[in-house]
Design a protein around this motif. Structure first.
Motif, PDB file in Angstrom:
ATOM      1  N   LEU A   2       0.832  -1.191   0.000  1.00  0.00           N
ATOM      2  CA  LEU A   2       0.000   0.000   0.000  1.00  0.00           C
ATOM      3  C   LEU A   2       0.870   1.247   0.000  1.00  0.00           C
ATOM      4  O   LEU A   2       1.929   1.272   0.619  1.00  0.00           O
ATOM      5  CB  LEU A   2      -0.903   0.015   1.230  1.00  0.00           C
ATOM      6  N   TYR A   3       0.403   2.264  -0.715  1.00  0.00           N
ATOM      7  CA  TYR A   3       1.114   3.527  -0.809  1.00  0.00           C
ATOM      8  C   TYR A   3       0.159   4.686  -0.550  1.00  0.00           C
ATOM      9  O   TYR A   3      -1.039   4.573  -0.750  1.00  0.00           O
ATOM     10  CB  TYR A   3       1.724   3.712  -2.206  1.00  0.00           C
ATOM     11  N   PRO A  34      -2.427  10.462 -10.800  1.00  0.00           N
ATOM     12  CA  PRO A  34      -3.337   9.709 -11.670  1.00  0.00           C
ATOM     13  C   PRO A  34      -4.584  10.538 -12.003  1.00  0.00           C
ATOM     14  O   PRO A  34      -5.052  11.322 -11.183  1.00  0.00           O
ATOM     15  CB  PRO A  34      -3.706   8.490 -10.824  1.00  0.00           C
ATOM     16  N   LYS A  35      -5.125  10.338 -13.176  1.00  0.00           N
ATOM     17  CA  LYS A  35      -6.299  11.109 -13.607  1.00  0.00           C
ATOM     18  C   LYS A  35      -7.486  10.919 -12.668  1.00  0.00           C
ATOM     19  O   LYS A  35      -8.310  11.805 -12.511  1.00  0.00           O
ATOM     20  CB  LYS A  35      -6.691  10.720 -15.026  1.00  0.00           C
ATOM     21  N   LEU A  36      -7.546   9.770 -12.026  1.00  0.00           N
ATOM     22  CA  LEU A  36      -8.661   9.493 -11.110  1.00  0.00           C
ATOM     23  C   LEU A  36      -8.645  10.392  -9.882  1.00  0.00           C
ATOM     24  O   LEU A  36      -9.677  10.625  -9.270  1.00  0.00           O
ATOM     25  CB  LEU A  36      -8.623   8.025 -10.661  1.00  0.00           C
ATOM     26  N   VAL A  37      -7.472  10.902  -9.508  1.00  0.00           N
ATOM     27  CA  VAL A  37      -7.376  11.735  -8.305  1.00  0.00           C
ATOM     28  C   VAL A  37      -7.054  13.192  -8.604  1.00  0.00           C
ATOM     29  O   VAL A  37      -7.248  14.048  -7.756  1.00  0.00           O
ATOM     30  CB  VAL A  37      -6.348  11.169  -7.301  1.00  0.00           C
ATOM     31  N   ALA A  38      -6.572  13.475  -9.798  1.00  0.00           N
ATOM     32  CA  ALA A  38      -6.217  14.852 -10.167  1.00  0.00           C
ATOM     33  C   ALA A  38      -7.467  15.570 -10.653  1.00  0.00           C
ATOM     34  O   ALA A  38      -7.923  15.353 -11.765  1.00  0.00           O
ATOM     35  CB  ALA A  38      -5.142  14.862 -11.239  1.00  0.00           C
ATOM     36  N   LYS A  39      -8.018  16.419  -9.820  1.00  0.00           N
ATOM     37  CA  LYS A  39      -9.263  17.104 -10.158  1.00  0.00           C
ATOM     38  C   LYS A  39      -9.038  18.312 -11.058  1.00  0.00           C
ATOM     39  O   LYS A  39      -9.949  18.779 -11.705  1.00  0.00           O
ATOM     40  CB  LYS A  39      -9.970  17.547  -8.881  1.00  0.00           C
ATOM     41  N   GLN A  69      -4.183  17.185  -0.866  1.00  0.00           N
ATOM     42  CA  GLN A  69      -4.997  16.006  -0.587  1.00  0.00           C
ATOM     43  C   GLN A  69      -4.060  14.832  -0.363  1.00  0.00           C
ATOM     44  O   GLN A  69      -2.906  14.862  -0.797  1.00  0.00           O
ATOM     45  CB  GLN A  69      -5.907  15.652  -1.772  1.00  0.00           C
ATOM     46  N   VAL A  70      -4.584  13.780   0.274  1.00  0.00           N
ATOM     47  CA  VAL A  70      -3.822  12.546   0.464  1.00  0.00           C
ATOM     48  C   VAL A  70      -4.727  11.387   0.064  1.00  0.00           C
ATOM     49  O   VAL A  70      -5.880  11.308   0.511  1.00  0.00           O
ATOM     50  CB  VAL A  70      -3.348  12.378   1.924  1.00  0.00           C
ATOM     51  N   PHE A  71      -4.199  10.504  -0.772  1.00  0.00           N
ATOM     52  CA  PHE A  71      -4.946   9.329  -1.213  1.00  0.00           C
ATOM     53  C   PHE A  71      -4.186   8.068  -0.847  1.00  0.00           C
ATOM     54  O   PHE A  71      -2.949   8.030  -0.935  1.00  0.00           O
ATOM     55  CB  PHE A  71      -5.149   9.344  -2.733  1.00  0.00           C
ATOM     56  N   LEU A  72      -4.930   7.043  -0.464  1.00  0.00           N
ATOM     57  CA  LEU A  72      -4.370   5.715  -0.236  1.00  0.00           C
ATOM     58  C   LEU A  72      -4.524   4.940  -1.526  1.00  0.00           C
ATOM     59  O   LEU A  72      -5.617   4.905  -2.117  1.00  0.00           O
ATOM     60  CB  LEU A  72      -5.126   5.011   0.896  1.00  0.00           C
ATOM     61  N   GLN A  73      -3.424   4.336  -1.982  1.00  0.00           N
ATOM     62  CA  GLN A  73      -3.472   3.478  -3.162  1.00  0.00           C
ATOM     63  C   GLN A  73      -3.485   2.045  -2.659  1.00  0.00           C
ATOM     64  O   GLN A  73      -2.504   1.559  -2.093  1.00  0.00           O
ATOM     65  CB  GLN A  73      -2.275   3.715  -4.074  1.00  0.00           C
ATOM     66  N   ASN A  74      -4.613   1.366  -2.825  1.00  0.00           N
ATOM     67  CA  ASN A  74      -4.756  -0.012  -2.371  1.00  0.00           C
ATOM     68  C   ASN A  74      -3.946  -0.973  -3.229  1.00  0.00           C
ATOM     69  O   ASN A  74      -3.487  -0.606  -4.315  1.00  0.00           O
ATOM     70  CB  ASN A  74      -6.230  -0.434  -2.407  1.00  0.00           C
ATOM     71  N   ALA A  75      -3.825  -2.199  -2.752  1.00  0.00           N
ATOM     72  CA  ALA A  75      -3.075  -3.216  -3.481  1.00  0.00           C
ATOM     73  C   ALA A  75      -3.699  -3.498  -4.845  1.00  0.00           C
ATOM     74  O   ALA A  75      -2.999  -3.875  -5.784  1.00  0.00           O
ATOM     75  CB  ALA A  75      -3.011  -4.496  -2.662  1.00  0.00           C
ATOM     76  N   ASP A  76      -5.014  -3.301  -4.985  1.00  0.00           N
ATOM     77  CA  ASP A  76      -5.669  -3.548  -6.264  1.00  0.00           C
ATOM     78  C   ASP A  76      -5.593  -2.353  -7.211  1.00  0.00           C
ATOM     79  O   ASP A  76      -6.136  -2.374  -8.309  1.00  0.00           O
ATOM     80  CB  ASP A  76      -7.130  -3.948  -6.054  1.00  0.00           C
ATOM     81  N   GLY A  77      -4.915  -1.275  -6.777  1.00  0.00           N
ATOM     82  CA  GLY A  77      -4.729  -0.103  -7.626  1.00  0.00           C
ATOM     83  C   GLY A  77      -5.798   0.970  -7.462  1.00  0.00           C
ATOM     84  O   GLY A  77      -5.707   2.023  -8.087  1.00  0.00           O
ATOM     85  N   ALA A  78      -6.811   0.715  -6.637  1.00  0.00           N
ATOM     86  CA  ALA A  78      -7.870   1.703  -6.404  1.00  0.00           C
ATOM     87  C   ALA A  78      -7.365   2.791  -5.454  1.00  0.00           C
ATOM     88  O   ALA A  78      -6.457   2.567  -4.661  1.00  0.00           O
ATOM     89  CB  ALA A  78      -9.100   1.017  -5.817  1.00  0.00           C
ATOM     90  N   TYR A  79      -7.979   3.975  -5.549  1.00  0.00           N
ATOM     91  CA  TYR A  79      -7.586   5.108  -4.713  1.00  0.00           C
ATOM     92  C   TYR A  79      -8.732   5.501  -3.800  1.00  0.00           C
ATOM     93  O   TYR A  79      -9.894   5.476  -4.208  1.00  0.00           O
ATOM     94  CB  TYR A  79      -7.209   6.314  -5.585  1.00  0.00           C
TER      95      TYR A  79
END
Length: 84
Positions: A2-3, A34-39, A69-79
């Protein structure tokens, strides 16, 4: 593994964040957010190991550099956004 992704408002802030973490003995990697977290289009972040988040936030607070902001990157790649 995890990161955490510490989102920064610009490349300059990501570089400053990485230098502060390095001085505190914390390894961080600057990367495009990542585009998923960059608003706001193309952002930058510093990726750190899960176990170092608390130390990283303390080091940044001492230097007056609050993360955007701070995001957790799960082992499956989800944020998932977390509250620092």
């Amino acid at each position: 593994m995890l990161y955490y992704l510490i989102i920064c408002r610009s490349l300059t802030y990501a570089q400053r964040t990485a230098r502060i973490l390095e001085r505190a003995g914390i390894s961080g990697h600057i990367m495009r957010a990542p585009k998923l977290v960059a608003k706001e289009g193309c952002g930058y972040c510093v990726k750190i190991a899960e176990r170092r988040l608390s130390d990283a936030l303390q080091a940044l607070q001492r230097e007056g550099m609050a993360p955007k902001q701070v995001f957790l990157q799960n082992a499956d790649g989800a944020y998932r956004e977390v509250q620092p």
